[in-house]
Design a protein around this motif. Structure first.
Motif, mmCIF file in Angstrom:
data_model
loop_
_atom_site.group_PDB
_atom_site.id
_atom_site.type_symbol
_atom_site.label_atom_id
_atom_site.label_comp_id
_atom_site.label_asym_id
_atom_site.label_seq_id
_atom_site.Cartn_x
_atom_site.Cartn_y
_atom_site.Cartn_z
ATOM 1 N N THR A 155 0.821 -1.212 0.000
ATOM 2 C CA THR A 155 0.000 0.000 0.000
ATOM 3 C C THR A 155 0.855 1.262 0.000
ATOM 4 N N LYS A 180 -1.687 -10.944 -3.733
ATOM 5 C CA LYS A 180 -0.897 -10.279 -2.700
ATOM 6 C C LYS A 180 -0.287 -8.971 -3.183
ATOM 7 N N ILE A 184 -4.920 -6.841 -3.514
ATOM 8 C CA ILE A 184 -5.289 -6.437 -2.157
ATOM 9 C C ILE A 184 -4.708 -5.075 -1.771
ATOM 10 N N ASP A 188 -7.046 -2.006 -0.533
ATOM 11 C CA ASP A 188 -6.814 -1.381 0.776
ATOM 12 C C ASP A 188 -6.740 0.139 0.669
ATOM 13 N N SER A 209 -8.171 -17.466 1.607
ATOM 14 C CA SER A 209 -9.410 -16.676 1.609
ATOM 15 C C SER A 209 -9.484 -15.737 2.805
ATOM 16 N N ALA A 210 -8.906 -16.146 3.936
ATOM 17 C CA ALA A 210 -8.954 -15.306 5.135
ATOM 18 C C ALA A 210 -8.105 -14.050 4.987
ATOM 19 N N GLN A 211 -7.148 -14.066 4.049
ATOM 20 C CA GLN A 211 -6.246 -12.925 3.862
ATOM 21 C C GLN A 211 -6.773 -11.921 2.835
ATOM 22 N N ILE A 212 -7.922 -12.207 2.245
ATOM 23 C CA ILE A 212 -8.477 -11.327 1.220
ATOM 24 C C ILE A 212 -9.357 -10.245 1.836
ATOM 25 N N ASN A 213 -9.558 -10.316 3.131
ATOM 26 C CA ASN A 213 -10.265 -9.274 3.886
ATOM 27 C C ASN A 213 -11.712 -9.076 3.441
ATOM 28 N N GLY A 214 -12.290 -10.121 2.880
ATOM 29 C CA GLY A 214 -13.681 -10.033 2.461
ATOM 30 C C GLY A 214 -13.927 -9.212 1.216
ATOM 31 N N TYR A 215 -12.862 -8.797 0.539
ATOM 32 C CA TYR A 215 -13.017 -7.994 -0.662
ATOM 33 C C TYR A 215 -13.644 -8.801 -1.797
#
Length: 238
Positions: A155, A180, A184, A188, A209-215
């Protein structure tokens, strides 16, 4: 997406083939070490661990990968690795650097169409010389108004690039194969990104999937689908 003005593309495995070259080299590396040890799935894990350990020193790219192969080979053979096999590993790295650039299907046609409607950029990470060389040899450089080769794609890096190119988050769309690095971090920031998966992706670039932050984000099967997606969702700029 009415304010979209600029489309940035990842390079490796988005514009041209990259990871399969590393995969093939790993197999050749295993063949060299087979004279010293029984090869199993643990070798790839050992090499990956050394690569990650060395990232802060060598960065991304073939040169760091080659040094990591040598270091791994020395450790796994208890420093019994012969000089001629060190030379063979170095030769593998040179072959990778000299490998022909294989532009992926549909890339040139898509860039040829989109350059009439958007400002096009490349944002890629890796060794500066190697990436500059691949861009030149790909014959795609004529399409891009800017090429950014960075040490990391996070970011902070993207925020700095937006500022440098005087772009707002809504004006930039990133297209790439790595969740990655290409997807993401942009989400962000509140920017936009399209995922085009590649069949061979380095473990370091994979996310669960847990690292995609629900996007939720668009996913295309090939770059050839990009113009149609833009027409439907963004409209072409005149």
């Amino acid at each position: 997406m009415p304010s979209l003005t600029t489309i940035a593309f990842d390079a490796d495995d988005t514009l041209w083939v990259n990871e399969p070259i590393f995969t093939d080299t790993r197999l050749k590396f295993e063949a060299i070490l087979s004279a010293y040890m029984t090869i199993d799935s643990g070798l790839e894990k050992e090499l990956y661990a050394v690569e990650i350990r060395n990232l802060q020193l060598f960065g991304y790219g073939i040169k760091g990968f080659t040094l990591s192969m040598i270091e791994t080979a020395l450790e796994l053979t208890d420093y019994a690795l012969k000089g001629r096999d060190v030379e063979r590993i170095i030769r593998l790295g040179k072959e990778m650097l000299q490998h022909p650039v294989q532009v992926l299907p549909g890339v040139e046609e898509v860039l040829d169409e989109l350059e009439n409607h958007y400002r096009l950029m490349v944002i890629t990470k890796g060794d500066l010389w190697d990436q500059e060389n691949k861009i030149a040899r790909s014959n795609l450089d004529r399409y891009f108004s800017a090429v950014e080769i960075v040490s990391e794609k996070d970011t902070a890096t993207y925020a700095a690039l937006l500022k440098r190119h005087q772009l707002t988050e809504n004006e930039l769309l990133m297209v790439g194969n790595s969740l990655k690095s290409d997807i993401i971090p942009l989400l962000d920031l509140g920017a936009q990104a399209i995922h085009i998966p590649f069949h061979d992706t380095w473990a370091h670039e994979q996310l669960g999937s847990a690292q995609i932050n629900g996007y939720k984000f668009p996913r295309l099967t090939s770059i050839s689908e990009l113009p149609g997606w833009l027409k439907e969702n963004a409209g072409y700029r005149a």
